[in-house]
Design a protein around this motif. Sequence first.
Motif, PDB file in Angstrom:
ATOM      1  N   THR A 140       0.819  -1.207   0.000  1.00 44.67           N
ATOM      2  CA  THR A 140       0.000   0.000   0.000  1.00 44.67           C
ATOM      3  C   THR A 140       0.852   1.256   0.000  1.00 44.67           C
ATOM      4  OG1 THR A 140      -0.154  -0.304   2.389  1.00 44.67           O
ATOM      5  CG2 THR A 140      -2.065  -0.943   1.087  1.00 44.67           C
ATOM      6  N   ASN A 141       0.461   2.206  -0.838  1.00 45.51           N
ATOM      7  CA  ASN A 141       1.087   3.523  -0.855  1.00 45.51           C
ATOM      8  C   ASN A 141       0.245   4.412   0.063  1.00 45.51           C
ATOM      9  OD1 ASN A 141       2.098   6.031  -1.390  1.00 45.51           O
ATOM     10  ND2 ASN A 141       1.998   5.836  -3.622  1.00 45.51           N
ATOM     11  N   PRO A 142       0.834   5.051   1.076  1.00 48.24           N
ATOM     12  CA  PRO A 142       0.013   5.837   2.015  1.00 48.24           C
ATOM     13  C   PRO A 142      -0.594   7.092   1.392  1.00 48.24           C
ATOM     14  CG  PRO A 142       2.356   6.141   2.481  1.00 48.24           C
ATOM     15  CD  PRO A 142       2.260   5.062   1.448  1.00 48.24           C
ATOM     16  N   GLN A 143      -0.112   7.515   0.213  1.00 46.76           N
ATOM     17  CA  GLN A 143      -0.600   8.738  -0.415  1.00 46.76           C
ATOM     18  C   GLN A 143      -1.436   8.419  -1.661  1.00 46.76           C
ATOM     19  OE1 GLN A 143       0.537  10.850   2.439  1.00 46.76           O
ATOM     20  NE2 GLN A 143       0.127  12.172   0.685  1.00 46.76           N
ATOM     21  N   LEU A 144      -2.444   9.253  -1.898  1.00 50.25           N
ATOM     22  CA  LEU A 144      -3.188   9.191  -3.161  1.00 50.25           C
ATOM     23  C   LEU A 144      -2.958  10.507  -3.895  1.00 50.25           C
ATOM     24  CD1 LEU A 144      -6.139  11.029  -3.036  1.00 50.25           C
ATOM     25  CD2 LEU A 144      -6.407   9.459  -1.129  1.00 50.25           C
ATOM     26  N   TYR A 145      -3.111  10.485  -5.210  1.00 53.53           N
ATOM     27  CA  TYR A 145      -2.839  11.669  -6.020  1.00 53.53           C
ATOM     28  C   TYR A 145      -3.988  11.914  -6.988  1.00 53.53           C
ATOM     29  CZ  TYR A 145       1.848  10.740  -4.273  1.00 53.53           C
ATOM     30  OH  TYR A 145       2.924  10.505  -3.448  1.00 53.53           O
ATOM     31  N   ILE A 146      -4.308  13.191  -7.190  1.00 55.74           N
ATOM     32  CA  ILE A 146      -5.315  13.589  -8.173  1.00 55.74           C
ATOM     33  C   ILE A 146      -4.759  14.787  -8.934  1.00 55.74           C
ATOM     34  CG2 ILE A 146      -7.688  14.371  -8.552  1.00 55.74           C
ATOM     35  CD1 ILE A 146      -8.451  13.130  -5.909  1.00 55.74           C
ATOM     36  N   GLN A 147      -4.921  14.752 -10.257  1.00 54.03           N
ATOM     37  CA  GLN A 147      -4.431  15.866 -11.084  1.00 54.03           C
ATOM     38  C   GLN A 147      -5.584  16.428 -11.916  1.00 54.03           C
ATOM     39  OE1 GLN A 147      -1.517  15.440 -14.597  1.00 54.03           O
ATOM     40  NE2 GLN A 147      -0.220  16.259 -12.930  1.00 54.03           N
ATOM     41  N   PHE A 148      -5.728  17.750 -11.872  1.00 52.64           N
ATOM     42  CA  PHE A 148      -6.740  18.464 -12.665  1.00 52.64           C
ATOM     43  C   PHE A 148      -5.999  19.277 -13.729  1.00 52.64           C
ATOM     44  CE2 PHE A 148      -8.207  18.136  -8.261  1.00 52.64           C
ATOM     45  CZ  PHE A 148      -9.389  17.426  -8.432  1.00 52.64           C
ATOM     46  N   LEU A 149      -6.330  19.025 -14.998  1.00 54.61           N
ATOM     47  CA  LEU A 149      -5.634  19.688 -16.100  1.00 54.61           C
ATOM     48  C   LEU A 149      -6.658  20.459 -16.927  1.00 54.61           C
ATOM     49  CD1 LEU A 149      -2.813  18.055 -18.135  1.00 54.61           C
ATOM     50  CD2 LEU A 149      -4.537  19.378 -19.312  1.00 54.61           C
ATOM     51  N   THR A 150      -6.518  21.781 -16.938  1.00 57.11           N
ATOM     52  CA  THR A 150      -7.475  22.647 -17.641  1.00 57.11           C
ATOM     53  C   THR A 150      -6.791  23.357 -18.802  1.00 57.11           C
ATOM     54  OG1 THR A 150      -8.549  23.063 -15.494  1.00 57.11           O
ATOM     55  CG2 THR A 150      -9.205  24.463 -17.348  1.00 57.11           C
ATOM     56  N   ASN A 151      -7.213  23.020 -20.026  1.00 58.92           N
ATOM     57  CA  ASN A 151      -6.798  23.760 -21.232  1.00 58.92           C
ATOM     58  C   ASN A 151      -7.816  24.862 -21.469  1.00 58.92           C
ATOM     59  OD1 ASN A 151      -4.554  22.540 -23.086  1.00 58.92           O
ATOM     60  ND2 ASN A 151      -5.598  20.797 -22.160  1.00 58.92           N
ATOM     61  N   TYR A 152      -7.393  26.073 -21.741  1.00 59.48           N
ATOM     62  CA  TYR A 152      -8.368  27.131 -22.023  1.00 59.48           C
ATOM     63  C   TYR A 152      -7.721  28.268 -22.807  1.00 59.48           C
ATOM     64  CZ  TYR A 152      -6.323  29.972 -18.241  1.00 59.48           C
ATOM     65  OH  TYR A 152      -5.473  30.702 -17.454  1.00 59.48           O
ATOM     66  N   GLN A 153      -8.581  29.066 -23.410  1.00 56.02           N
ATOM     67  CA  GLN A 153      -8.144  30.250 -24.161  1.00 56.02           C
ATOM     68  C   GLN A 153      -8.434  31.469 -23.291  1.00 56.02           C
ATOM     69  OE1 GLN A 153      -9.990  30.439 -28.016  1.00 56.02           O
ATOM     70  NE2 GLN A 153      -9.528  32.585 -28.300  1.00 56.02           N
ATOM     71  N   ASN A 154      -7.395  32.178 -22.851  1.00 54.95           N
ATOM     72  CA  ASN A 154      -7.589  33.278 -21.904  1.00 54.95           C
ATOM     73  C   ASN A 154      -8.206  34.498 -22.607  1.00 54.95           C
ATOM     74  OD1 ASN A 154      -5.514  34.597 -23.235  1.00 54.95           O
ATOM     75  ND2 ASN A 154      -4.039  34.413 -21.563  1.00 54.95           N
ATOM     76  N   PRO A 155      -8.591  35.557 -21.854  1.00 57.12           N
ATOM     77  CA  PRO A 155      -9.255  36.716 -22.492  1.00 57.12           C
ATOM     78  C   PRO A 155      -8.433  37.368 -23.605  1.00 57.12           C
ATOM     79  CG  PRO A 155      -9.529  36.810 -20.108  1.00 57.12           C
ATOM     80  CD  PRO A 155      -8.578  35.689 -20.384  1.00 57.12           C
ATOM     81  N   GLU A 156      -7.100  37.198 -23.585  1.00 60.41           N
ATOM     82  CA  GLU A 156      -6.257  37.755 -24.654  1.00 60.41           C
ATOM     83  C   GLU A 156      -6.183  36.839 -25.870  1.00 60.41           C
ATOM     84  OE1 GLU A 156      -5.053  37.795 -21.286  1.00 60.41           O
ATOM     85  OE2 GLU A 156      -6.030  39.764 -21.287  1.00 60.41           O
ATOM     86  N   GLY A 157      -6.831  35.670 -25.798  1.00 62.49           N
ATOM     87  CA  GLY A 157      -6.858  34.753 -26.926  1.00 62.49           C
ATOM     88  C   GLY A 157      -5.738  33.724 -26.924  1.00 62.49           C
ATOM     89  N   GLN A 158      -4.872  33.735 -25.902  1.00 59.94           N
ATOM     90  CA  GLN A 158      -3.751  32.790 -25.857  1.00 59.94           C
ATOM     91  C   GLN A 158      -4.186  31.487 -25.195  1.00 59.94           C
ATOM     92  OE1 GLN A 158      -1.593  35.423 -23.415  1.00 59.94           O
ATOM     93  NE2 GLN A 158      -0.564  36.499 -25.097  1.00 59.94           N
ATOM     94  N   MET A 159      -3.686  30.365 -25.701  1.00 60.67           N
ATOM     95  CA  MET A 159      -4.005  29.068 -25.110  1.00 60.67           C
ATOM     96  C   MET A 159      -3.124  28.841 -23.886  1.00 60.67           C
ATOM     97  SD  MET A 159      -6.542  27.989 -26.746  1.00 60.67           S
ATOM     98  CE  MET A 159      -6.691  26.438 -25.861  1.00 60.67           C
ATOM     99  N   ARG A 160      -3.733  28.459 -22.787  1.00 57.47           N
ATOM    100  CA  ARG A 160      -3.026  28.178 -21.540  1.00 57.47           C
ATOM    101  C   ARG A 160      -3.402  26.783 -21.042  1.00 57.47           C
ATOM    102  NH1 ARG A 160      -0.740  32.606 -18.770  1.00 57.47           N
ATOM    103  NH2 ARG A 160      -0.102  34.125 -20.352  1.00 57.47           N
ATOM    104  N   ILE A 161      -2.517  26.183 -20.255  1.00 59.92           N
ATOM    105  CA  ILE A 161      -2.779  24.874 -19.647  1.00 59.92           C
ATOM    106  C   ILE A 161      -2.503  25.000 -18.159  1.00 59.92           C
ATOM    107  CG2 ILE A 161      -2.211  22.421 -19.652  1.00 59.92           C
ATOM    108  CD1 ILE A 161      -1.026  22.922 -22.512  1.00 59.92           C
TER     109      ILE A 161
END
Length: 772
Positions: free
Chosen positions: A496-517
């Motif tokens: 057993t690993n005592p730790q659990l992990y969760i990752q949230f990955l959000t791709n979006y286009q910001n108000p200036e039109g640039q793609m961010r992750i």
Amino acid sequence: MAADLAGGGVGAAAPVDPDGPDGVRMTWNAWPRSKVEASKCVIPVAASIATIRASPSLLVLPYAPLRCKPPCAAVLNPFARVDFAAKIWICPFCFSRNHFPPHYAAMSETNVPGELYPQCTTVEYAPPPLDAAAAAVPPPVFLFVLDTCLIEEELGFVKSAMRRAIGLLPDHALVGLVTFGTQVHLYELGFSDLSKIYVFRATKEISKEQILDQLGLSAASIRPGTAAAPGYPKAGLQANGLLPSGSVNRFLLPASDCEYTLSALLDELQTDQWPVEAGNRALRCTGVALSVGAGLLGACMPGTGARIIALVGGPCTEGPGMIVSKDLSEPVRSHKDLDKDAASHFHKAIKFYDNLAKQLVSQGHVLDLFASALDQVGVAEMKVVVERTGGLVVLAESFGHPVFKDSFKRIFEDGEQSLGLSFNGTLEINCSKDIKIQGVIGPCASLEKKGALCADTVIGQGSTTSWRLCGLDGSTCLTAFFDISPGERSSQPGTTNPQLYIQFLTNYQNPEGQMRIRVTTVTRRWVDGSANTEELVEGFDQETAAVVLARYISLKMEMEEEFDATRWLDRSLIRLCSRFGDYRKDDPASFTLHPNFSIFPQFMFNLRRSQFVQVFNNSPDETAYFRMLLNRESITNSVVMIQPSLLSYSFNSPPVPAMLDVASILVDRILLLDAYFSVVIFHGMTIAQWRNMGYQNQPEHQYFRNIDTNKLFLGVKYTDIFEMARFLLAKLNPSATYNSAHEVAPGSDVIFTDDVSLQVFCEHLQRLAVQS
């Protein structure tokens, strides 16, 4: 103990940033190891995620993220184990070994990339564009859809708001205009010689292909080699079957080019001229107008950030999306009608808007709804399309009301007042192998990306690990629900690993039109729930738990017929207190709760009485509006919706938090109630009399003028003991009712209700929790 429960939490100082640097709050910060132990915890294992919340400490990296091998595809993060000598990193999710690419060659234990800093569990990537075509920032698109079945005064307010909005738009932003009443009018802004309008009939549903054909934008309506119409550029078809960008300028023009044209159109715009017979409603085709707007955006601007901004002043009475007939003798559907399945138009309208939502989600476009009317306009039916596209919704009584005017203006403001409206987002969730994803509640739509991480039980938008966020902003919040399903290897001792992990990955286009992750990786600890109840208790977040339950039961009330929310909440609370309370069997007086649980019964008491559970006296539109905001706001704001905050102003002390109780009403106090959806200022009897006598205007009573909080707030519901005190009294704990009037202190008040008080509620809870 009941008194402790009833008074818990009042006046406690809130932490500066309860969401922390990651913007993630969980119901349990220590997770039970097995499915059985998780079910005994009663409260679902869930996380609230502020997807792109602004943070001063956010690290922005000017390159693309490094990802694990498929099918895992998790992004490199501070929890990965790194072998600096061999230039290898081990993914904490799937334990795969990955080689660093050549541009990480200079990395060492003393020179690590930003994504491996231990404090940078949330980072944002701003990768450079791949080529010149990708570097060109597409302009944002705003398509206004205006209702003209209004009285002259209301239409004047709409025109005024529109002029202000156009003045605030960036010069390069593309603008279009649709108006609707008995028919739909789409304005060709690029034809400057005269006003050219395309008219659509409102009596039947129009497909996207039919709309494109009528507008001359489909492949079938253009023959190769045909000369362009006068005033338009010569253009053949593109590979995707659409006209090139020149055709876009027929309907969508840069704000700087069409400001004069739009201003002239608004000056000429009249209320709908179709005659309305006595005893009938105006013929209003909201559904067809939104279909035309969605079809136009789908043809002209595929894949770019676009918003349909609908200003609606009444119910749809014609064509698809109709919620009531034109005959005034037929009332608009109520909750009672929906419960009895007596709303004849409801299911047809829901089906229509569900299909419209799928179209807009596939295009990546947003529907914002501004509904201003004394009657219902169909927000309950439109909820599905507004919520799935991540649109904004505002409900007001008039287009002249400050709630509409100020909210409408905020969409277009920049600088400090900017909402940070972003487009074309996707959310991916990756987690440790023993965790499955049940679904997400909030302003998103499933991308139906099934995989090993999908749970069998579905909550909200489920059976996927990826979601589309057509529109999102700095305050957008989603709730993800998890299922714990350990595999056979996990239950073997020593593995057993005592730790659990969760990752949230959000791709979006910001108000200036640039793609961010935006990548957020969080870790929590596994605990053996049967042996370590203390660790579970220490990791319980009662505010998040209350909000998650509110969102969960709101969903169940919509999805399940005859679901009894009050009974379900009561049973859940009794089970929770019986599991985590400290008591002797069958001895209610011995019952105590850990501080991490002490305010939770109070939250549940107020949730049972809130507009989310008690829909009586609210229309279906209002209920839909309340639930949409509950599902998208932060935990802090959502808690205020469930349990409002109360401040007391007096002569003798600075403003102090007051108990949400009728006992807080005193003759010499001014109370300020913040219930999120409304702010109420309440003057005690003596204060109200002084105000009516004009004491605040006399120089010798300067201090009274200073504490008269009516001067400090704009656009509030103004009440006192003689006026609409029900706004305040409906939220207060009825510790003094007409049955106990003889016990009330002089100058205080009573509430005329048969509801139980918090004190009685907690006494019953203690008695039932300690039963054998």
